[in-house]
Design a protein around this motif. Structure first.
Motif, PDB file in Angstrom:
ATOM      1  N   ILE A  48       0.865  -1.181   0.000  1.00 38.99           N
ATOM      2  CA  ILE A  48       0.000   0.000   0.000  1.00 38.99           C
ATOM      3  C   ILE A  48       0.900   1.229   0.000  1.00 38.99           C
ATOM      4  O   ILE A  48       1.637   1.478   0.955  1.00 38.99           O
ATOM      5  CB  ILE A  48      -0.936   0.033   1.219  1.00 38.99           C
ATOM      6  CG1 ILE A  48      -1.779  -1.246   1.284  1.00 38.99           C
ATOM      7  CG2 ILE A  48      -1.842   1.254   1.158  1.00 38.99           C
ATOM      8  CD1 ILE A  48      -2.706  -1.307   2.484  1.00 38.99           C
ATOM      9  N   LEU A  49       0.843   2.015  -1.078  1.00 39.95           N
ATOM     10  CA  LEU A  49       1.664   3.201  -1.218  1.00 39.95           C
ATOM     11  C   LEU A  49       1.081   4.367  -0.418  1.00 39.95           C
ATOM     12  O   LEU A  49      -0.055   4.291   0.071  1.00 39.95           O
ATOM     13  CB  LEU A  49       1.788   3.582  -2.689  1.00 39.95           C
ATOM     14  CG  LEU A  49       2.380   2.506  -3.621  1.00 39.95           C
ATOM     15  CD1 LEU A  49       2.352   2.993  -5.056  1.00 39.95           C
ATOM     16  CD2 LEU A  49       3.794   2.141  -3.196  1.00 39.95           C
ATOM     17  N   SER A  50       1.849   5.436  -0.311  1.00 39.99           N
ATOM     18  CA  SER A  50       1.381   6.621   0.412  1.00 39.99           C
ATOM     19  C   SER A  50       0.185   7.254  -0.286  1.00 39.99           C
ATOM     20  O   SER A  50      -0.600   7.973   0.342  1.00 39.99           O
ATOM     21  CB  SER A  50       2.510   7.645   0.534  1.00 39.99           C
ATOM     22  OG  SER A  50       2.994   8.019  -0.751  1.00 39.99           O
ATOM     23  N   THR A  51       0.024   6.984  -1.572  1.00 40.05           N
ATOM     24  CA  THR A  51      -1.134   7.472  -2.330  1.00 40.05           C
ATOM     25  C   THR A  51      -2.354   6.582  -2.136  1.00 40.05           C
ATOM     26  O   THR A  51      -3.394   6.819  -2.749  1.00 40.05           O
ATOM     27  CB  THR A  51      -0.785   7.528  -3.819  1.00 40.05           C
ATOM     28  OG1 THR A  51      -0.425   6.207  -4.269  1.00 40.05           O
ATOM     29  CG2 THR A  51       0.367   8.472  -4.079  1.00 40.05           C
ATOM     30  N   GLN A  52      -2.230   5.520  -1.317  1.00 40.85           N
ATOM     31  CA  GLN A  52      -3.268   4.526  -1.049  1.00 40.85           C
ATOM     32  C   GLN A  52      -3.484   3.564  -2.220  1.00 40.85           C
ATOM     33  O   GLN A  52      -4.386   2.728  -2.180  1.00 40.85           O
ATOM     34  CB  GLN A  52      -4.607   5.178  -0.669  1.00 40.85           C
ATOM     35  CG  GLN A  52      -4.527   6.018   0.592  1.00 40.85           C
ATOM     36  CD  GLN A  52      -4.006   5.221   1.776  1.00 40.85           C
ATOM     37  OE1 GLN A  52      -4.469   4.124   2.075  1.00 40.85           O
ATOM     38  NE2 GLN A  52      -2.990   5.767   2.453  1.00 40.85           N
ATOM     39  N   LYS A  53      -2.668   3.678  -3.248  1.00 45.56           N
ATOM     40  CA  LYS A  53      -2.741   2.710  -4.330  1.00 45.56           C
ATOM     41  C   LYS A  53      -2.111   1.400  -3.877  1.00 45.56           C
ATOM     42  O   LYS A  53      -1.083   1.402  -3.188  1.00 45.56           O
ATOM     43  CB  LYS A  53      -2.033   3.236  -5.580  1.00 45.56           C
ATOM     44  CG  LYS A  53      -2.244   2.353  -6.806  1.00 45.56           C
ATOM     45  CD  LYS A  53      -1.750   3.010  -8.080  1.00 45.56           C
ATOM     46  CE  LYS A  53      -2.069   2.135  -9.296  1.00 45.56           C
ATOM     47  NZ  LYS A  53      -1.641   2.781 -10.570  1.00 45.56           N
ATOM     48  N   MET A 134      11.554  -1.294  -4.957  1.00 47.17           N
ATOM     49  CA  MET A 134      11.003   0.047  -4.921  1.00 47.17           C
ATOM     50  C   MET A 134       9.773   0.110  -5.816  1.00 47.17           C
ATOM     51  O   MET A 134       9.781  -0.423  -6.938  1.00 47.17           O
ATOM     52  CB  MET A 134      12.037   1.060  -5.402  1.00 47.17           C
ATOM     53  CG  MET A 134      13.343   1.054  -4.638  1.00 47.17           C
ATOM     54  SD  MET A 134      13.145   1.651  -2.950  1.00 47.17           S
ATOM     55  CE  MET A 134      12.675   3.368  -3.265  1.00 47.17           C
ATOM     56  N   VAL A 135       8.711   0.751  -5.322  1.00 44.17           N
ATOM     57  CA  VAL A 135       7.482   0.914  -6.094  1.00 44.17           C
ATOM     58  C   VAL A 135       7.169   2.403  -6.165  1.00 44.17           C
ATOM     59  O   VAL A 135       6.876   3.031  -5.140  1.00 44.17           O
ATOM     60  CB  VAL A 135       6.301   0.163  -5.448  1.00 44.17           C
ATOM     61  CG1 VAL A 135       5.061   0.269  -6.331  1.00 44.17           C
ATOM     62  CG2 VAL A 135       6.655  -1.294  -5.202  1.00 44.17           C
ATOM     63  N   ASP A 136       7.262   2.957  -7.357  1.00 42.57           N
ATOM     64  CA  ASP A 136       7.052   4.405  -7.542  1.00 42.57           C
ATOM     65  C   ASP A 136       7.877   5.224  -6.552  1.00 42.57           C
ATOM     66  O   ASP A 136       7.365   6.136  -5.870  1.00 42.57           O
ATOM     67  CB  ASP A 136       5.562   4.749  -7.413  1.00 42.57           C
ATOM     68  CG  ASP A 136       4.818   4.568  -8.742  1.00 42.57           C
ATOM     69  OD1 ASP A 136       5.463   4.179  -9.738  1.00 42.57           O
ATOM     70  OD2 ASP A 136       3.593   4.801  -8.768  1.00 42.57           O
ATOM     71  N   SER A 137       9.158   4.869  -6.452  1.00 36.82           N
ATOM     72  CA  SER A 137      10.135   5.575  -5.603  1.00 36.82           C
ATOM     73  C   SER A 137       9.869   5.430  -4.112  1.00 36.82           C
ATOM     74  O   SER A 137      10.447   6.164  -3.301  1.00 36.82           O
ATOM     75  CB  SER A 137      10.202   7.074  -5.967  1.00 36.82           C
ATOM     76  OG  SER A 137      10.578   7.234  -7.326  1.00 36.82           O
ATOM     77  N   GLU A 138       9.011   4.498  -3.712  1.00 37.34           N
ATOM     78  CA  GLU A 138       8.801   4.180  -2.306  1.00 37.34           C
ATOM     79  C   GLU A 138       9.362   2.790  -2.011  1.00 37.34           C
ATOM     80  O   GLU A 138       9.347   1.905  -2.870  1.00 37.34           O
ATOM     81  CB  GLU A 138       7.306   4.215  -1.950  1.00 37.34           C
ATOM     82  CG  GLU A 138       6.681   5.585  -2.096  1.00 37.34           C
ATOM     83  CD  GLU A 138       5.251   5.627  -1.561  1.00 37.34           C
ATOM     84  OE1 GLU A 138       4.918   4.792  -0.688  1.00 37.34           O
ATOM     85  OE2 GLU A 138       4.467   6.475  -2.015  1.00 37.34           O
ATOM     86  N   THR A 158      15.029  10.197   3.763  1.00 35.30           N
ATOM     87  CA  THR A 158      13.671  10.700   3.568  1.00 35.30           C
ATOM     88  C   THR A 158      12.849   9.861   2.584  1.00 35.30           C
ATOM     89  O   THR A 158      11.714  10.221   2.278  1.00 35.30           O
ATOM     90  CB  THR A 158      13.728  12.146   3.059  1.00 35.30           C
ATOM     91  OG1 THR A 158      14.511  12.192   1.843  1.00 35.30           O
ATOM     92  CG2 THR A 158      14.350  13.059   4.095  1.00 35.30           C
ATOM     93  N   THR A 159      13.419   8.776   2.084  1.00 30.23           N
ATOM     94  CA  THR A 159      12.678   7.936   1.144  1.00 30.23           C
ATOM     95  C   THR A 159      11.428   7.366   1.823  1.00 30.23           C
ATOM     96  O   THR A 159      11.530   6.731   2.878  1.00 30.23           O
ATOM     97  CB  THR A 159      13.549   6.770   0.641  1.00 30.23           C
ATOM     98  OG1 THR A 159      14.725   7.292   0.022  1.00 30.23           O
ATOM     99  CG2 THR A 159      12.781   5.918  -0.362  1.00 30.23           C
ATOM    100  N   PRO A 160      10.238   7.583   1.253  1.00 32.33           N
ATOM    101  CA  PRO A 160       9.006   7.070   1.887  1.00 32.33           C
ATOM    102  C   PRO A 160       8.965   5.550   1.886  1.00 32.33           C
ATOM    103  O   PRO A 160       9.508   4.896   0.981  1.00 32.33           O
ATOM    104  CB  PRO A 160       7.889   7.658   1.020  1.00 32.33           C
ATOM    105  CG  PRO A 160       8.537   7.965  -0.292  1.00 32.33           C
ATOM    106  CD  PRO A 160       9.951   8.331   0.010  1.00 32.33           C
ATOM    107  N   VAL A 161       8.322   5.018   2.890  1.00 30.09           N
ATOM    108  CA  VAL A 161       8.205   3.564   3.049  1.00 30.09           C
ATOM    109  C   VAL A 161       6.740   3.166   2.927  1.00 30.09           C
ATOM    110  O   VAL A 161       5.887   3.650   3.679  1.00 30.09           O
ATOM    111  CB  VAL A 161       8.754   3.102   4.414  1.00 30.09           C
ATOM    112  CG1 VAL A 161       8.628   1.595   4.548  1.00 30.09           C
ATOM    113  CG2 VAL A 161      10.204   3.543   4.572  1.00 30.09           C
ATOM    114  N   ALA A 162       6.435   2.303   1.971  1.00 29.85           N
ATOM    115  CA  ALA A 162       5.067   1.812   1.795  1.00 29.85           C
ATOM    116  C   ALA A 162       4.749   0.740   2.839  1.00 29.85           C
ATOM    117  O   ALA A 162       5.650   0.160   3.455  1.00 29.85           O
ATOM    118  CB  ALA A 162       4.892   1.252   0.384  1.00 29.85           C
TER     119      ALA A 162
END
Length: 300
Positions: A48-53, A134-138, A158-162
């Motif tokens: 689950i990405l930060s965009t909820q996708k 990595m999925v869409d830079s996460e 600072t790389t986001p973590v899904a």
């Protein structure tokens, strides 16, 4: 009125507390017996990405008869889009590297290092490796004991973590009728030892008997398995309801090519339906349960 979980507890086996079970706490097997060999192991992860996708990642480790190791990673529902490492004798053709792929409008970057990987008897490495996805830079998925070091070296702080969760595991085994594995049924639970054993005439029994043990406790014992080749039992593991289902039809009626299937699937107390088909993607509001499937072939 009592809740559903309380009603289930009267006929379910609790493996989290030794005093709650009416089954034997003795070990299922003799130490001299050798378990069957794992040929392939597949883990399905929900990201689950930060965009909820959301997307599904399927990671498969395999081993052929000559001892060669293999790895395949599938992205989403498109079987044609996959990352694969072929084998040559006992060595990966490319044990270290990175690759970029796209699927379902998502960008996937795979970083891997298997150059120092160590293996036990199964197809999965036990240490000395990492897989970073990595999925869409996460950061979508990290596997292996060297993963933390790889993340530190390759990515920014600072790389986001899904969010990643293992929702399904499938194991293919071959050999005799003794199968051993481990499973963690929830994030907060412990790792449990699972042993499945089919005893027969070689042990002096007139009819085959199926036994399933968790942490050396027998949770089910099915006598006259040739007539009771399909069934289910509810057990409790770490406070969770777990449906344990078996289908050993092929062992008796397709002995050359067939295999038995054993399924462990967690569920909530309000869900009274057994899992009859694979549904990996659910609506956002639904809880995704964990399932462990073991496909066991008696022939090598």
């Amino acid at each position: 009125m009592r809740d559903i979980v309380s009603c289930f507890s009267e006929n379910a086996v609790n493996v989290s507390h030794s005093s709650c079970s009416s089954y034997s706490s003795n070990a299922c097997i003799s130490p001299s017996l050798v378990p069957s060999v794992q040929n392939a192991v597949t883990g399905v992860y929900r990201i689950i990405l930060s965009t909820q996708k959301q997307c599904l990642i399927k990671v498969t480790w395999c081993k052929n008869q000559t001892g060669g190791q293999g790895l395949t990673i599938n992205f989403g529902d498109d079987p044609s889009t996959c990352f694969k490492l072929n084998t040559n004798l006992r060595f990966f053709r490319k044990k270290k590297g990175c690759k970029v792929m796209e699927s379902d409008h998502l960008k996937f970057e795979v970083f891997w290092d298997l150059s120092t990987a160590k293996y036990d008897t199964g197809p999965e490495p036990v240490d000395g490796f990492y897989i970073l996805l990595m999925v869409d830079s996460e950061i979508g998925l990290v596997l292996g004991d060297l993963a933390e070091e790889a993340v530190t070296k390759k990515l920014k702080v600072t790389t986001p973590v899904a969010k990643a969760a293992l929702i399904s595991r499938q194991e293919h085994c071959s050999g005799n009728t003794l199968y051993s594995t481990k499973a963690q049924f929830c994030d907060t639970g412990t790792v449990h030892d699972i042993i499945i054993r089919c005893s027969g005439e070689h042990e002096g029994l007139k009819h085959p008997v199926l036994s399933v043990c968790i942490d050396k406790k027998t949770v089910i014992k099915v006598k006259r398995l040739q007539w009771n080749f399909r069934g289910n039992q509810t057990i409790f593991v770490d406070g969770l309801l777990v449906d344990l289902m078996w289908d050993a039809y092929d062992w008796f009626f397709k002995p050359v090519t067939g295999s038995a299937v054993f399924l462990f699937r967690t569920r909530s107390g309000l869900d009274s339906r057994l899992w009859l088909e694979e549904k990996m993607v659910k609506k956002d509001q639904d809880r995704v349960e964990f399932s462990l499937m073991i496909c066991a072939c008696k022939n090598t």
